[in-house]
Design an enzyme around this catalytic site. Structure first.
Site, PDB file in Angstrom:
ATOM      1  NE  ARG A  44      -2.655  -1.064   2.893  1.00  0.00           N
ATOM      2  CZ  ARG A  44      -3.370  -2.085   2.472  1.00  0.00           C
ATOM      3  NH1 ARG A  44      -4.365  -1.887   1.664  1.00  0.00           N
ATOM      4  NH2 ARG A  44      -3.087  -3.310   2.869  1.00  0.00           N
ATOM      5  CB  THR A  45       3.323   2.597   2.416  1.00  0.00           C
ATOM      6  OG1 THR A  45       2.439   2.256   3.471  1.00  0.00           O
ATOM      7  CG2 THR A  45       3.958   3.932   2.699  1.00  0.00           C
ATOM      8  CE  LYS A  86      25.968  -6.703  -3.911  1.00  0.00           C
ATOM      9  NZ  LYS A  86      26.161  -5.770  -5.005  1.00  0.00           N
ATOM     10  NE  ARG A 120       6.723   0.753   5.427  1.00  0.00           N
ATOM     11  CZ  ARG A 120       5.438   0.470   5.599  1.00  0.00           C
ATOM     12  NH1 ARG A 120       5.015  -0.757   5.450  1.00  0.00           N
ATOM     13  NH2 ARG A 120       4.576   1.417   5.908  1.00  0.00           N
TER      14      ARG A 120
END
Lengths: 307, 139
Positions: free
Chosen positions: A51-52, A80, A101
């Site tokens: 959604r975001t 990494k 996020r």
């Protein structure tokens, strides 16, 4: 450089300006369709989110801009062992603004300290999710025409729901908001939120376990999901889960102009039958999320001197 | 027990009993090449038991962090055998790399090069929170 890491980074005046801009975008989308032409949003999602991420990306496309995406941490340099600071410095060379996020709390803040472009926190663990709060505020403002003089009910899991805590925090800055906290004993609003936000600002609130008893007084009903995994005892969960399912029957006693919000995803706490009720605003809320992210991207790029 | 008085330096008094070694580590006193006396469980009319640290040193040392650890202790500054100043430490606005954030979800738990910084958010109740994740500091 201006960023948005925490909703309290914005003053009430700045919040109001942003929400006004978002409302104007909602009403006149064509006016803004080339506002970010040739600009790039780096959408850095180091944990799953549909959604975001889609909301940010749709927001940038609707502003005429482009999107660079990292939607899987395993496909990025983070796998990494690259630090958030180095990622932010590197991405600053490619993009004009970052939406991040990250599962680790504080990661977008670290990015903001190292990036040379604006950083928007798109959710960091259980900590902050300021654009969800902006979405909620815009929905309330567009539905009610104001952010003051409201009785706002929060229902369900008030203990673990970060969206609830930050919306209470944001609304506490407006005048004459009465909070009605509806939850089972096990999922009551944590005492630190009551103490640091409600009591510290002398705000009126009532706590109850009975949704039907208080629903007639509400202007806003913010529903949340009662999650099975929060209970130690399956019996308690089964006993409580149905008390907080919003049904057409329970809604009969509510005001005609009640606005029902939900941060989504919904499981079963709002009956599908309510979706057709004009008081159901949770899908409008999704759309408002895109508008407010458009307003935020525009505002931050302007403040950065990029536009 | 007899501990000589110091000529120049600091006497940190009224330390909560048991805290002296924490302060010793927080101030990095083990890295100093000067006489240091640690007195544990000394009798105190006010506190019952207390700890005391005496640091015999010619140069100034930064004791700002003491307010974070124990704001009720007393710092005595000694010059030429005389006490020239006695005060309680103030709560520092921030503390850096003194304690670590214990929140396993905090970015500092995985990125080792980050400074561990805590901000004073509630002076009345002596509450410090992590700059990154806002978790309450555990001392």
């Amino acid at each position: 450089m201006r960023h948005l890491i925490d909703i309290t980074d914005l003053s009430v005046e700045e919040l109001d300006e942003l929400l006004d801009l978002a409302s104007d975008i909602a009403e006149n989308p064509k006016k803004y369709q080339e506002s970010c032409k040739h600009k790039k949003l780096a959408s850095l999602f180091f944990e799953p989110s549909t959604r975001t991420r889609l909301s940010f990306e749709a927001a940038m496309f609707d502003l005429g801009g482009n999107v660079l995406t990292v939607s899987d941490a395993n496909s990025s340099s983070a796998s990494k062992g690259e630090s958030v600071a180095d990622t932010a410095k590197t991405v600053s060379c490619y993009a004009d603004i970052i939406a991040m996020r990250h599962p680790k709390e504080g990661a977008p803040f670290v990015a903001s300290k190292n990036a040379s472009i604006p950083v928007i926190n798109a959710g960091d663990g259980g900590h902050n999710h300021p654009t969800q709060t902006l979405t909620d505020l815009l929905t309330i403002k567009r539905e009610k025409g104001r952010l003051d003089n409201l009785t706002v009910g929060f229902c369900g899991d008030l203990k673990f729901g970060r969206t609830v805590h930050s919306l209470i925090d944001a609304l506490s800055r407006y005048t004459n908001i009465k909070f009605v906290l509806i939850s089972p004993e096990e999922l009551k609003l944590p005492s630190y939120v009551k103490k640091d936000v409600l009591a510290a600002n002398n705000l009126e609130y009532v706590q109850t376990a009975d949704l039907e008893e208080v629903i007639p007084q509400l202007d806003i009903l913010y529903m949340t999901r009662v999650q099975r995994e929060r209970f130690f005892n399956e019996e308690d969960y089964l006993r409580l889960k149905d008390s907080y399912i919003l049904t057409p029957e329970k809604l009969k006693k509510a005001k005609e102009d009640l606005a029902i919000l939900h941060p989504l995803p919904r499981v079963n706490e709002i009956s599908v039958a309510i979706d057709e009720d004009p008081r159901a605003c949770y899908f409008k809320q999704v759309l408002n999320g895109k508008f407010v992210r458009m307003a935020l991207i525009l505002t931050l790029l302007k403040e950065a001197g990029t536009l | 027990m007899n501990i000589d008085s110091i000529k120049n330096g600091y006497v940190i008094d009224h330390i909560t009993a048991g805290q002296a070694m924490n302060i010793y580590h927080f101030l990095n006193l083990d890295a100093m090449d000067c006489p240091i006396a640690i007195i544990k469980n000394a009798s105190s009319k006010r506190m019952g038991k207390k700890d005391i640290i005496k640091i015999d040193i010619e140069t100034d040392i930064n004791l700002d962090i003491l307010g974070f650890i124990d704001k009720d202790l007393t710092i005595n500054v000694i010059k030429n055998g005389e006490r020239i100043k006695k005060y309680n430490p103030e709560l520092p606005a921030t503390v850096k790399n003194i304690i670590k954030c214990k929140n396993p979800r905090c970015i500092t738990s995985t990125e080792q090069e980050l400074d561990h910084i805590f901000k004073l958010t509630d002076k009345k109740n002596n509450v410090y929170r992590c700059l990154y994740c806002e978790a309450k500091a555990g001392k």
